[in-house]
Design a protein around this motif. Structure first.
Motif, short mmCIF file in Angstrom:
data_model
loop_
_atom_site.label_atom_id
_atom_site.label_comp_id
_atom_site.label_asym_id
_atom_site.label_seq_id
_atom_site.Cartn_x
_atom_site.Cartn_y
_atom_site.Cartn_z
N PRO A 108 0.82 -1.22 0.00
CA PRO A 108 0.00 0.00 0.00
C PRO A 108 0.85 1.26 0.00
N GLY A 109 0.31 2.31 -0.60
CA GLY A 109 0.94 3.62 -0.55
C GLY A 109 2.03 3.82 -1.58
N PRO A 110 2.35 5.10 -1.86
CA PRO A 110 3.40 5.40 -2.84
C PRO A 110 4.80 5.10 -2.30
N ASN A 111 5.69 4.71 -3.20
CA ASN A 111 7.11 4.45 -2.87
C ASN A 111 7.25 3.40 -1.77
N ALA A 112 6.32 2.44 -1.71
CA ALA A 112 6.35 1.43 -0.66
C ALA A 112 7.56 0.52 -0.81
N VAL A 113 8.19 0.19 0.32
CA VAL A 113 9.39 -0.63 0.34
C VAL A 113 9.04 -2.04 0.81
N LYS A 271 9.32 -21.10 -4.17
CA LYS A 271 8.39 -20.17 -3.55
C LYS A 271 7.91 -19.17 -4.59
N VAL A 272 6.60 -19.02 -4.71
CA VAL A 272 6.05 -18.04 -5.65
C VAL A 272 6.49 -16.64 -5.23
N ILE A 273 6.97 -15.86 -6.18
CA ILE A 273 7.47 -14.52 -5.88
C ILE A 273 6.56 -13.48 -6.54
N PRO A 274 5.98 -12.58 -5.74
CA PRO A 274 5.13 -11.54 -6.32
C PRO A 274 5.93 -10.58 -7.19
N VAL A 275 5.29 -10.11 -8.24
CA VAL A 275 5.90 -9.14 -9.15
C VAL A 275 4.96 -7.93 -9.21
N GLU A 276 5.42 -6.82 -8.65
CA GLU A 276 4.62 -5.60 -8.65
C GLU A 276 4.95 -4.77 -9.88
N LEU A 277 3.94 -4.44 -10.66
CA LEU A 277 4.11 -3.55 -11.80
C LEU A 277 3.52 -2.20 -11.41
N ARG A 278 4.39 -1.28 -11.06
CA ARG A 278 3.97 0.02 -10.57
C ARG A 278 4.09 1.09 -11.64
N TYR A 279 3.38 2.19 -11.40
CA TYR A 279 3.50 3.37 -12.27
C TYR A 279 3.67 4.58 -11.36
N GLU A 280 4.91 4.86 -10.98
CA GLU A 280 5.22 5.96 -10.06
C GLU A 280 6.17 6.93 -10.74
N THR A 302 1.23 15.51 -10.76
CA THR A 302 0.38 16.57 -10.27
C THR A 302 0.80 16.97 -8.86
N GLU A 303 0.41 18.18 -8.45
CA GLU A 303 0.71 18.62 -7.09
C GLU A 303 0.02 17.72 -6.07
N GLU A 304 -1.20 17.29 -6.37
CA GLU A 304 -1.94 16.41 -5.46
C GLU A 304 -1.18 15.11 -5.22
N ASN A 305 -0.67 14.53 -6.31
CA ASN A 305 0.08 13.28 -6.18
C ASN A 305 1.40 13.52 -5.45
N PHE A 306 2.02 14.65 -5.71
CA PHE A 306 3.27 15.01 -5.04
C PHE A 306 3.05 15.09 -3.53
N ARG A 307 1.96 15.71 -3.13
CA ARG A 307 1.64 15.80 -1.71
C ARG A 307 1.45 14.41 -1.10
N ARG A 308 0.78 13.52 -1.82
CA ARG A 308 0.57 12.16 -1.33
C ARG A 308 1.90 11.45 -1.09
N VAL A 309 2.83 11.61 -2.04
CA VAL A 309 4.13 10.96 -1.92
C VAL A 309 4.87 11.50 -0.70
N LEU A 310 4.85 12.83 -0.53
CA LEU A 310 5.52 13.43 0.62
C LEU A 310 4.88 12.99 1.94
#
Length: 376
Positions: A108-113, A271-280, A302-310
């Protein structure tokens, strides 16, 4: 991800998708035929202009597709069909590596590690990372799908590594230009006409992670809905993926699998390994803000998305120094024509996604770039 006419053409060649479209959208045979004709015309235009092999954006492709669908089947059915097509493309057609991922979830969330073992692909960054038990093992620069054949978004899974794979050419303009390939015909493993290279990893039809790409294609549009690597990159990635899944497969065994180029060998991951295809397109990496080109025109800078990342890192836009804040907002208003904009922001030190580790850019000279931040 918005649909394009060439992408719809590929889906309409899949009988399972046609059945689903008829059932959910209530399309008639006549409407299916008109959609096939329109999408084939788009394919013919690609063939005539050689557009698939260029490094251009084609950012208006989804808009052109939407307009065409409205004119053929009306607004309501066009909206429904787009939703069905996007779901089918995102989740993968029935087959190995698709969306039936069980308990596996997108982070969940942007830039998730990641804190587990998984592969993360960030499409606008042309970057693929392999994490093992929460630690970033290696980073690869990749080729991505052409805008007319974009990489899907969402969660897939890797569960098999296939050495010396055969290839079945699709009915596509780039196949039509090949001298020794016919749609539907099997191209044997090891053939010079097989574009998959010596290794492929299915991640849900029609997408793969595979080798065979020229170094010049890495960091550019390079495939038809797949993650593309050079053959050396792919050999290295396959070995690390097998190790990360717990398989006891030595380099000597891999060399043996590849020695006879005509013999296909499938190795199931322990072991099955998940593969995340992100668009960030907005990524924080340890004191640096990266703003990537919006390669598939998803309107994410967008500024809105930038705020979410921050805010995901506990930082408000107003907390940034005025100079860096204005630099970032200016970069969002005037996105990079290619590549990325990188802005140093000391307040973001030790925050965000890990920087690249042992970056393999496909040129044969891995770069020892270590993350200052240990993945948590």
């Amino acid at each position: 991800m918005q649909i394009t006419l060439p992408l719809l053409n590929a889906l309409l060649a899949d009988e399972a998708f046609v059945r689903e479209a008829k059932s959910k959208v209530k399309l008639s045979e006549e409407q299916i035929d008109s959609l096939k004709q329109a999408s084939q015309s788009a394919i013919d235009r690609l063939r005539a202009s050689n557009a698939e092999d260029t490094d251009t954006d084609s950012t208006d492709a989804p808009e052109r597709a939407a307009e065409q669908l409205r004119s053929l089947i009306g607004q309501d059915k066009a909206t429904q069909l787009t939703a069905v097509a996007n779901d089918y493309w995102t989740n993968g057609a029935p087959g190995e590596g698709g969306s039936n991922t069980g308990d596996l979830k997108m982070l969940p969330g942007p830039n998730a590690v990641p804190t587990d073992t998984r592969v993360v692909v960030n499409i606008p960054a042309f970057r693929m990372d392999l994490f093992k038990n929460g630690s970033l093992v290696k980073t690869y620069k990749i080729g991505i799908g052409y805008p007319e054949f974009p990489l899907p978004l969402g969660l897939r899974k890797a569960q098999t590594v296939i050495f010396n794979p055969p290839w079945t050419p699709p009915d596509s303009p780039w196949v039509a230009k090949m001298k020794n390939a016919t749609p539907g015909e099997t191209i044997e493993p090891g053939s010079k006409d097989n574009p998959l290279g010596p290794i492929k990893i299915p991640i849900g039809l029609p997408s793969l992670i595979h080798g065979g790409k020229a170094p010049a294609k890495i960091g550019h549009f390079a495939s038809h809905g797949c993650v593309g690597l050079t053959t050396p990159q792919m050999k290295d990635f396959a070995a690390l993926l097998l190790d990360a899944s717990g398989n006891q497969v030595s380099q000597d065994q891999i060399a043996q699998y590849l020695e006879d180029k005509t013999k296909t060998k499938s190795v199931k991951l322990d072991k099955v390994i998940p593969v995340e295809l992100r668009y960030e397109t907005i990524v924080i990496e340890d004191g640096k803000l990266h703003i990537y080109k919006d390669v598939y025109a998803q309107h994410t800078n967008t500024e809105e998305n930038f705020r979410r990342v921050l805010e995901a890192q506990g930082v408000r836009l107003e907390d940034l120094p005025e100079q860096q804040r204005q630099q970032a907002l200016d970069a969002l208003k005037t996105p990079p024509k290619k590549g990325e904009v990188v802005i140093d922001v000391p307040q973001l030190a030790q925050k965000g996604y890990p920087v690249a580790v042992n970056l393999d850019d496909g040129k044969g000279k891995p770069q020892a770039t270590r993350s200052k931040k240990k993945a948590a």
